[in-house]
Motif scaffolding. Structure first.
Motif, PDB file in Angstrom:
ATOM      1  N   VAL A 135     -46.442  56.644 -27.955  1.00  0.00           N
ATOM      2  CA  VAL A 135     -45.846  57.358 -26.828  1.00  0.00           C
ATOM      3  C   VAL A 135     -44.926  58.419 -27.420  1.00  0.00           C
ATOM      4  CG1 VAL A 135     -44.559  57.183 -24.679  1.00  0.00           C
ATOM      5  CG2 VAL A 135     -45.888  55.210 -25.486  1.00  0.00           C
ATOM      6  N   LEU A 136     -45.231  59.662 -27.123  1.00  0.00           N
ATOM      7  CA  LEU A 136     -44.462  60.809 -27.602  1.00  0.00           C
ATOM      8  C   LEU A 136     -43.915  61.544 -26.392  1.00  0.00           C
ATOM      9  CD1 LEU A 136     -43.656  62.956 -29.805  1.00  0.00           C
ATOM     10  CD2 LEU A 136     -45.921  63.983 -29.391  1.00  0.00           C
ATOM     11  N   THR A 137     -42.636  61.857 -26.417  1.00  0.00           N
ATOM     12  CA  THR A 137     -42.067  62.707 -25.377  1.00  0.00           C
ATOM     13  C   THR A 137     -41.259  63.807 -26.046  1.00  0.00           C
ATOM     14  OG1 THR A 137     -40.801  62.788 -23.312  1.00  0.00           O
ATOM     15  CG2 THR A 137     -40.000  61.263 -24.992  1.00  0.00           C
ATOM     16  N   GLN A 138     -41.439  65.020 -25.555  1.00  0.00           N
ATOM     17  CA  GLN A 138     -40.727  66.175 -26.077  1.00  0.00           C
ATOM     18  C   GLN A 138     -40.272  67.028 -24.903  1.00  0.00           C
ATOM     19  OE1 GLN A 138     -43.730  67.900 -28.716  1.00  0.00           O
ATOM     20  NE2 GLN A 138     -42.844  66.789 -30.449  1.00  0.00           N
ATOM     21  N   GLU A 139     -39.150  67.707 -25.101  1.00  0.00           N
ATOM     22  CA  GLU A 139     -38.619  68.551 -24.036  1.00  0.00           C
ATOM     23  C   GLU A 139     -37.997  69.797 -24.627  1.00  0.00           C
ATOM     24  OE1 GLU A 139     -35.222  68.249 -20.571  1.00  0.00           O
ATOM     25  OE2 GLU A 139     -36.581  66.549 -20.862  1.00  0.00           O
ATOM     26  N   THR A 140     -38.327  70.924 -24.027  1.00  0.00           N
ATOM     27  CA  THR A 140     -37.683  72.192 -24.334  1.00  0.00           C
ATOM     28  C   THR A 140     -36.855  72.585 -23.120  1.00  0.00           C
ATOM     29  OG1 THR A 140     -39.383  72.985 -25.857  1.00  0.00           O
ATOM     30  CG2 THR A 140     -38.059  74.657 -24.768  1.00  0.00           C
ATOM     31  N   GLN A 141     -35.614  73.004 -23.367  1.00  0.00           N
ATOM     32  CA  GLN A 141     -34.700  73.413 -22.303  1.00  0.00           C
ATOM     33  C   GLN A 141     -34.162  74.809 -22.612  1.00  0.00           C
ATOM     34  OE1 GLN A 141     -31.726  70.389 -22.824  1.00  0.00           O
ATOM     35  NE2 GLN A 141     -32.697  69.045 -21.325  1.00  0.00           N
ATOM     36  N   VAL A 142     -34.021  75.600 -21.565  1.00  0.00           N
ATOM     37  CA  VAL A 142     -33.485  76.948 -21.690  1.00  0.00           C
ATOM     38  C   VAL A 142     -32.331  77.090 -20.705  1.00  0.00           C
ATOM     39  CG1 VAL A 142     -33.997  79.406 -21.475  1.00  0.00           C
ATOM     40  CG2 VAL A 142     -35.769  77.836 -22.307  1.00  0.00           C
ATOM     41  N   GLY A 143     -31.199  77.553 -21.186  1.00  0.00           N
ATOM     42  CA  GLY A 143     -30.049  77.772 -20.323  1.00  0.00           C
ATOM     43  C   GLY A 143     -28.773  77.273 -20.966  1.00  0.00           C
ATOM     44  N   ARG A 144     -27.665  77.733 -20.418  1.00  0.00           N
ATOM     45  CA  ARG A 144     -26.367  77.360 -20.996  1.00  0.00           C
ATOM     46  C   ARG A 144     -26.134  75.855 -21.042  1.00  0.00           C
ATOM     47  NH1 ARG A 144     -20.493  79.992 -19.703  1.00  0.00           N
ATOM     48  NH2 ARG A 144     -19.340  78.675 -21.129  1.00  0.00           N
ATOM     49  N   PRO A 145     -26.451  75.085 -19.956  1.00  0.00           N
ATOM     50  CA  PRO A 145     -26.260  73.632 -20.058  1.00  0.00           C
ATOM     51  C   PRO A 145     -27.064  73.032 -21.219  1.00  0.00           C
ATOM     52  CG  PRO A 145     -26.590  74.258 -17.770  1.00  0.00           C
ATOM     53  CD  PRO A 145     -26.878  75.481 -18.603  1.00  0.00           C
ATOM     54  N   ALA A 146     -28.243  73.584 -21.491  1.00  0.00           N
ATOM     55  CA  ALA A 146     -29.072  73.104 -22.605  1.00  0.00           C
ATOM     56  C   ALA A 146     -28.401  73.386 -23.937  1.00  0.00           C
ATOM     57  CB  ALA A 146     -30.448  73.762 -22.554  1.00  0.00           C
ATOM     58  N   ALA A 147     -27.870  74.582 -24.086  1.00  0.00           N
ATOM     59  CA  ALA A 147     -27.190  74.939 -25.338  1.00  0.00           C
ATOM     60  C   ALA A 147     -25.983  74.040 -25.569  1.00  0.00           C
ATOM     61  CB  ALA A 147     -26.775  76.405 -25.308  1.00  0.00           C
ATOM     62  N   GLU A 148     -25.274  73.693 -24.496  1.00  0.00           N
ATOM     63  CA  GLU A 148     -24.123  72.809 -24.627  1.00  0.00           C
ATOM     64  C   GLU A 148     -24.546  71.398 -25.048  1.00  0.00           C
ATOM     65  OE1 GLU A 148     -22.114  73.287 -20.868  1.00  0.00           O
ATOM     66  OE2 GLU A 148     -21.402  75.298 -21.408  1.00  0.00           O
TER      67      GLU A 148
END
Length: 178
Positions: A135-148
Motif C-alpha cells: 500500500v503506497l500513498t503519496q500526496e502533493t500539496q500546493v499553497g502556503r498551508p502546505a509550505a508551512e
C-alpha cells in the motif's frame, strides 16, 4: 528482478514541484489488496481506523463508497491551517489479477492567497508474490498551508499518512475498525 508499480501523476502535481510532498508505504503479509481496497474506498470505515479525518460527506449524493468522479468533503484534524476540503476522485481502478488498485483525488481549500491549498492524494494497492500486499500513498500539496507543513520537523502530513496506512492495514487485517 521485480519492479513495482508507481503512482500516475498529472503534470500539475508532479512530486517535487509543489510546496509539500509526502510518500508513505507499507508491505505486509496476511491481507489482500481486495480487502485493503474495501476499507480504503468505503469512507464510512475511515473514522474507525483513522482519527485525522471527520465529517465525510457527499454533497452531490452517492457515497459512502468512493468511485470515479464522485465529489466528497471532509474535515482534516490536527493540521492547523487546513479546513474542510472539497475533493473529487480523479482516478479509480479496483485491484485485480495482476492489476494494482489506483485511487486519487484532488482536494481544494478556498480562501485568501494565504489560505488556499490544492492537493492530489494518490493511493496504490497491489498484491505481491508471497502473500504480501503493498500500500503506497503519496500526496502533493500546493499553497502556503502546505509550505508551512513542509517546514515542520517532523512533517505532520508524513506522520498523518503513516497513521492512516497503519490503521488501514490493521482494519483490513481484522483489527480495530475491521
Amino acid at each position: 528482478m521485480t519492479t513495482q508499480n508507481a503512482i500516475n501523476w498529472p503534470e500539475k502535481y508532479l512530486p517535487g514541484t509543489g510546496d509539500n510532498f509526502v510518500s508513505n508505504e507499507v508491505i505486509v503479509q496476511g491481507v489482500t489488496a481486495e480487502r485493503v481496497w474495501r476499507y480504503l474506498t468505503d469512507t464510512s470505515t475511515w473514522e474507525g481506523y483513522y482519527d485525522r479525518i471527520t465529517a465525510v460527506d457527499f454533497p452531490e449524493g452517492g457515497g459512502p463508497v468512493l468511485r470515479d468522479g464522485i465529489v466528497f468533503t471532509f474535515e482534516p484534524v490536527g493540521f492547523p491551517d487546513v479546513r474542510t476540503q472539497y475533493a473529487q476522485v480523479v482516478e479509480y481502478q479496483a485491484p485485480g489479477d495482476g492489476v494494482p488498485g489506483r485511487l486519487s483525488w484532488t482536494a481544494e481549500q478556498e480562501g485568501t492567497t494565504e489560505e488556499r491549498l490544492d492537493v492530489l492524494h494518490a493511493w496504490l494497492v497491489e498484491d505481491l508474490p508471497g502473500g504480501r500486499v503493498r500500500v503506497l500513498t503519496q500526496e502533493t500539496q500546493v499553497g502556503r498551508p502546505a509550505a508551512e507543513l513542509a517546514a515542520q520537523t517532523p512533517n505532520p502530513m508524513l506522520n498523518g499518512h503513516q497513521a492512516w496506512l497503519d490503521g488501514l492495514v490493521k482494519a483490513a487485517s481484522g483489527g480495530v475498525g475491521g
